[in-house]
Design a protein around this motif. Structure first.
Motif, PDB file in Angstrom:
ATOM      1  N   PRO A  77       0.836  -1.207   0.000  1.00  0.00           N
ATOM      2  CA  PRO A  77       0.000   0.000   0.000  1.00  0.00           C
ATOM      3  C   PRO A  77       0.865   1.248   0.000  1.00  0.00           C
ATOM      4  O   PRO A  77       1.783   1.367   0.807  1.00  0.00           O
ATOM      5  CB  PRO A  77      -0.802  -0.126   1.298  1.00  0.00           C
ATOM      6  CG  PRO A  77       0.035  -0.997   2.173  1.00  0.00           C
ATOM      7  CD  PRO A  77       0.761  -1.940   1.278  1.00  0.00           C
ATOM      8  N   ARG A  78       0.569   2.188  -0.919  1.00  0.00           N
ATOM      9  CA  ARG A  78       1.438   3.360  -1.057  1.00  0.00           C
ATOM     10  C   ARG A  78       0.718   4.692  -0.899  1.00  0.00           C
ATOM     11  O   ARG A  78       1.248   5.611  -0.293  1.00  0.00           O
ATOM     12  CB  ARG A  78       2.130   3.332  -2.422  1.00  0.00           C
ATOM     13  CG  ARG A  78       3.138   2.209  -2.592  1.00  0.00           C
ATOM     14  CD  ARG A  78       3.855   2.301  -3.929  1.00  0.00           C
ATOM     15  NE  ARG A  78       4.571   3.577  -4.077  1.00  0.00           N
ATOM     16  CZ  ARG A  78       5.186   3.954  -5.195  1.00  0.00           C
ATOM     17  NH1 ARG A  78       5.159   3.167  -6.269  1.00  0.00           N
ATOM     18  NH2 ARG A  78       5.829   5.113  -5.252  1.00  0.00           N
ATOM     19  N   TRP A  79      -0.477   4.821  -1.492  1.00  0.00           N
ATOM     20  CA  TRP A  79      -1.141   6.126  -1.524  1.00  0.00           C
ATOM     21  C   TRP A  79      -2.494   6.042  -0.823  1.00  0.00           C
ATOM     22  O   TRP A  79      -3.300   5.149  -1.102  1.00  0.00           O
ATOM     23  CB  TRP A  79      -1.335   6.577  -2.969  1.00  0.00           C
ATOM     24  CG  TRP A  79      -0.043   6.615  -3.741  1.00  0.00           C
ATOM     25  CD1 TRP A  79       0.984   7.521  -3.603  1.00  0.00           C
ATOM     26  CD2 TRP A  79       0.388   5.687  -4.748  1.00  0.00           C
ATOM     27  NE1 TRP A  79       2.000   7.226  -4.472  1.00  0.00           N
ATOM     28  CE2 TRP A  79       1.673   6.108  -5.192  1.00  0.00           C
ATOM     29  CE3 TRP A  79      -0.166   4.548  -5.332  1.00  0.00           C
ATOM     30  CZ2 TRP A  79       2.390   5.439  -6.174  1.00  0.00           C
ATOM     31  CZ3 TRP A  79       0.531   3.865  -6.308  1.00  0.00           C
ATOM     32  CH2 TRP A  79       1.796   4.314  -6.722  1.00  0.00           C
ATOM     33  N   PHE A  80      -2.758   7.017   0.045  1.00  0.00           N
ATOM     34  CA  PHE A  80      -3.962   7.008   0.876  1.00  0.00           C
ATOM     35  C   PHE A  80      -4.769   8.290   0.676  1.00  0.00           C
ATOM     36  O   PHE A  80      -4.201   9.375   0.522  1.00  0.00           O
ATOM     37  CB  PHE A  80      -3.585   6.913   2.361  1.00  0.00           C
ATOM     38  CG  PHE A  80      -3.040   5.576   2.787  1.00  0.00           C
ATOM     39  CD1 PHE A  80      -3.774   4.747   3.612  1.00  0.00           C
ATOM     40  CD2 PHE A  80      -1.790   5.153   2.354  1.00  0.00           C
ATOM     41  CE1 PHE A  80      -3.272   3.517   4.010  1.00  0.00           C
ATOM     42  CE2 PHE A  80      -1.276   3.922   2.748  1.00  0.00           C
ATOM     43  CZ  PHE A  80      -2.016   3.105   3.579  1.00  0.00           C
ATOM     44  N   LEU A  81      -6.092   8.154   0.697  1.00  0.00           N
ATOM     45  CA  LEU A  81      -7.008   9.285   0.770  1.00  0.00           C
ATOM     46  C   LEU A  81      -7.909   9.052   1.973  1.00  0.00           C
ATOM     47  O   LEU A  81      -8.385   7.931   2.194  1.00  0.00           O
ATOM     48  CB  LEU A  81      -7.848   9.416  -0.498  1.00  0.00           C
ATOM     49  CG  LEU A  81      -7.086   9.712  -1.790  1.00  0.00           C
ATOM     50  CD1 LEU A  81      -6.783   8.404  -2.524  1.00  0.00           C
ATOM     51  CD2 LEU A  81      -7.887  10.634  -2.697  1.00  0.00           C
ATOM     52  N   LEU A  82      -8.158  10.100   2.752  1.00  0.00           N
ATOM     53  CA  LEU A  82      -8.870   9.946   4.020  1.00  0.00           C
ATOM     54  C   LEU A  82     -10.016  10.945   4.122  1.00  0.00           C
ATOM     55  O   LEU A  82      -9.812  12.152   3.954  1.00  0.00           O
ATOM     56  CB  LEU A  82      -7.902  10.158   5.184  1.00  0.00           C
ATOM     57  CG  LEU A  82      -8.495  10.136   6.598  1.00  0.00           C
ATOM     58  CD1 LEU A  82      -9.014   8.748   6.935  1.00  0.00           C
ATOM     59  CD2 LEU A  82      -7.449  10.590   7.614  1.00  0.00           C
ATOM     60  N   ALA A  83     -11.216  10.449   4.397  1.00  0.00           N
ATOM     61  CA  ALA A  83     -12.364  11.308   4.682  1.00  0.00           C
ATOM     62  C   ALA A  83     -12.714  11.165   6.160  1.00  0.00           C
ATOM     63  O   ALA A  83     -12.951  10.059   6.641  1.00  0.00           O
ATOM     64  CB  ALA A  83     -13.562  10.909   3.817  1.00  0.00           C
ATOM     65  N   LEU A  84     -12.718  12.299   6.871  1.00  0.00           N
ATOM     66  CA  LEU A  84     -13.077  12.320   8.289  1.00  0.00           C
ATOM     67  C   LEU A  84     -14.409  13.043   8.461  1.00  0.00           C
ATOM     68  O   LEU A  84     -14.579  14.169   7.979  1.00  0.00           O
ATOM     69  CB  LEU A  84     -12.018  13.055   9.106  1.00  0.00           C
ATOM     70  CG  LEU A  84     -10.669  12.367   9.325  1.00  0.00           C
ATOM     71  CD1 LEU A  84      -9.731  13.309  10.084  1.00  0.00           C
ATOM     72  CD2 LEU A  84     -10.845  11.063  10.076  1.00  0.00           C
ATOM     73  N   ILE A  85     -15.339  12.385   9.141  1.00  0.00           N
ATOM     74  CA  ILE A  85     -16.629  13.005   9.475  1.00  0.00           C
ATOM     75  C   ILE A  85     -16.750  12.983  10.992  1.00  0.00           C
ATOM     76  O   ILE A  85     -16.751  11.911  11.600  1.00  0.00           O
ATOM     77  CB  ILE A  85     -17.800  12.250   8.822  1.00  0.00           C
ATOM     78  CG1 ILE A  85     -17.576  12.145   7.310  1.00  0.00           C
ATOM     79  CG2 ILE A  85     -19.116  12.954   9.124  1.00  0.00           C
ATOM     80  CD1 ILE A  85     -18.598  11.293   6.593  1.00  0.00           C
ATOM     81  N   LEU A  86     -16.827  14.172  11.601  1.00  0.00           N
ATOM     82  CA  LEU A  86     -16.793  14.291  13.050  1.00  0.00           C
ATOM     83  C   LEU A  86     -18.063  14.937  13.583  1.00  0.00           C
ATOM     84  O   LEU A  86     -18.727  15.709  12.876  1.00  0.00           O
ATOM     85  CB  LEU A  86     -15.574  15.104  13.491  1.00  0.00           C
ATOM     86  CG  LEU A  86     -14.221  14.503  13.115  1.00  0.00           C
ATOM     87  CD1 LEU A  86     -13.680  15.183  11.857  1.00  0.00           C
ATOM     88  CD2 LEU A  86     -13.231  14.660  14.259  1.00  0.00           C
ATOM     89  N   PRO A  87     -18.425  14.632  14.832  1.00  0.00           N
ATOM     90  CA  PRO A  87     -19.587  15.286  15.448  1.00  0.00           C
ATOM     91  C   PRO A  87     -19.394  16.805  15.500  1.00  0.00           C
ATOM     92  O   PRO A  87     -18.258  17.306  15.504  1.00  0.00           O
ATOM     93  CB  PRO A  87     -19.614  14.688  16.864  1.00  0.00           C
ATOM     94  CG  PRO A  87     -18.871  13.388  16.762  1.00  0.00           C
ATOM     95  CD  PRO A  87     -17.817  13.615  15.722  1.00  0.00           C
ATOM     96  N   VAL A  88     -20.481  17.524  15.581  1.00  0.00           N
ATOM     97  CA  VAL A  88     -20.420  18.985  15.503  1.00  0.00           C
ATOM     98  C   VAL A  88     -19.696  19.611  16.686  1.00  0.00           C
ATOM     99  O   VAL A  88     -19.198  20.741  16.588  1.00  0.00           O
ATOM    100  CB  VAL A  88     -21.834  19.590  15.381  1.00  0.00           C
ATOM    101  CG1 VAL A  88     -22.451  19.254  14.034  1.00  0.00           C
ATOM    102  CG2 VAL A  88     -22.734  19.117  16.515  1.00  0.00           C
TER     103      VAL A  88
END
Length: 335
Positions: A77-88
């Motif tokens: 594994p070399r390349w990462f994309l990250l989506a973070l969804i957090l409480p308000v």
């Protein structure tokens, strides 16, 4: 994790995949860890995974859990994309804490974060991370590659991830069960959740590899059996479980074979090559053992133990106790 049934996924979801692309050599399938796309004579492995079962270890797990599914293809594994969804009510410090873990995990893997997205939402009650990982190799291994006569080798121990998550996120419920030293041991198991080295070492020998996450080792074995069209016979006494894991899971009445098990790798291999594989893994300081055998038969898993045999087949959805606890604790308003 509470998942839709695989019967439903096959009947409805896997029939709606857009146009056919001949460069896709391995697309969506039950138990298959990552898609594989042929590009200029090489194979690009791509995978997306959510982490919803931990808050305190979210960043670390977001990288390693997703990376494991690329590594099971025999690809780094070399390349990462990250989506973070957090409480308000999340603060900037919360984001920084998560991203420090992400950065540490990426450095450990010698990998890069190349994109992503961060937001707050009133539709979530705890942080959620969704990670996409990409790697490129000159060959690939699939989950559904088991052949009759193969044996199944397992690395490390069952339920490492579950043990670390429970000790980290449910510490108050374990105060009367674990000593301070035992807490450190249980929480420290998060450092073992990567199977990248396991998988890249095993790739030379493997006919099949699979990363047991939600549903644990048993779910992982079922998915290997189902995707390969084979029957797996397993000796439960041969499945390694750490004493600290047994102690933590007993406190929640959870089965180590059916809870989050990132950190273990299930490997199908020819019986006459299993010894070489195990020796090579142990040279890497990765413990490994044979836990089962592959035969012709209706796809499923037979688990043998001192109390008899249990046969698992049909729909493969096994509830994950750790995720159910998360849902219950949030519904009840517990910590």
């Amino acid at each position: 994790m509470v998942k839709f049934s695989n019967t439903f996924i096959e009947r409805e979801i896997l029939t709606m995949l857009g146009v056919r692309d001949n460069s896709v050599v391995l697309g969506p399938g039950i138990g298959e860890d990552a898609a594989v796309i042929r590009i200029n004579g090489s194979y690009m492995a791509v995978h997306t995974d959510p982490v919803t079962g931990s808050s305190n270890l979210l960043g670390w797990l977001a990288v390693h859990v997703a990376a494991n599914d690329i590594a099971t293809r025999g690809v780094r594994p070399r390349w990462f994309l990250l989506a973070l969804i957090l409480p308000v009510d999340s603060s900037e410090n919360d984001v920084v804490r998560i991203m420090r873990q992400v950065n540490d995990a990426l450095i450990e893997l010698n990998a890069s974060l190349v994109g992503g997205h961060t937001e707050k939402s009133d539709t979530v009650t705890r942080p959620i991370a969704v990670t996409t990982v990409i790697g490129v190799g000159d060959r690939f291994i699939r989950t559904g590659g088991l052949r009759s006569g193969d044996v199944v080798v397992m690395t490390k121990y069952a339920a490492l991830e579950a043990t670390a998550v429970l000790a980290s996120d449910f510490k108050d419920k374990l105060m009367s069960v674990l000593s301070e030293e035992e807490f450190k041991e249980a929480e420290g198991l998060y450092k073992m959740v990567s199977v990248v080295n396991d998988a890249l070492t095993a790739a030379e020998y493997a006919t099949s590899m699979h990363d047991p996450t939600e549903g644990g080792v048993l779910q992982g074995l079922l998915e290997m059996a189902y995707s390969s069209g084979k029957l797996i016979i397993v000796d439960e006494d041969n499945i390694p479980v750490l004493p600290i894991t047994k102690k933590v899971l007993d406190a929640f009445n959870l089965n180590p074979l059916t809870v989050l098990s990132s950190g273990s790798l299930l490997i199908g291999v020819k019986e006459n090559e299993a010894g070489k594989l195990i020796e090579k893994l142990r040279e890497m300081r990765i413990n490994a053992s044979i836990i089962g055998r592959v035969i012709d038969g209706e796809p499923g898993v037979v688990v043998k133990s001192r109390s008899g045999e249990r046969y698992f087949k049909g729909d493969l959805t096994i509830p994950d106790g750790v995720m159910e606890m998360w849902l219950g604790s949030n519904i009840k308003g517990d910590s």
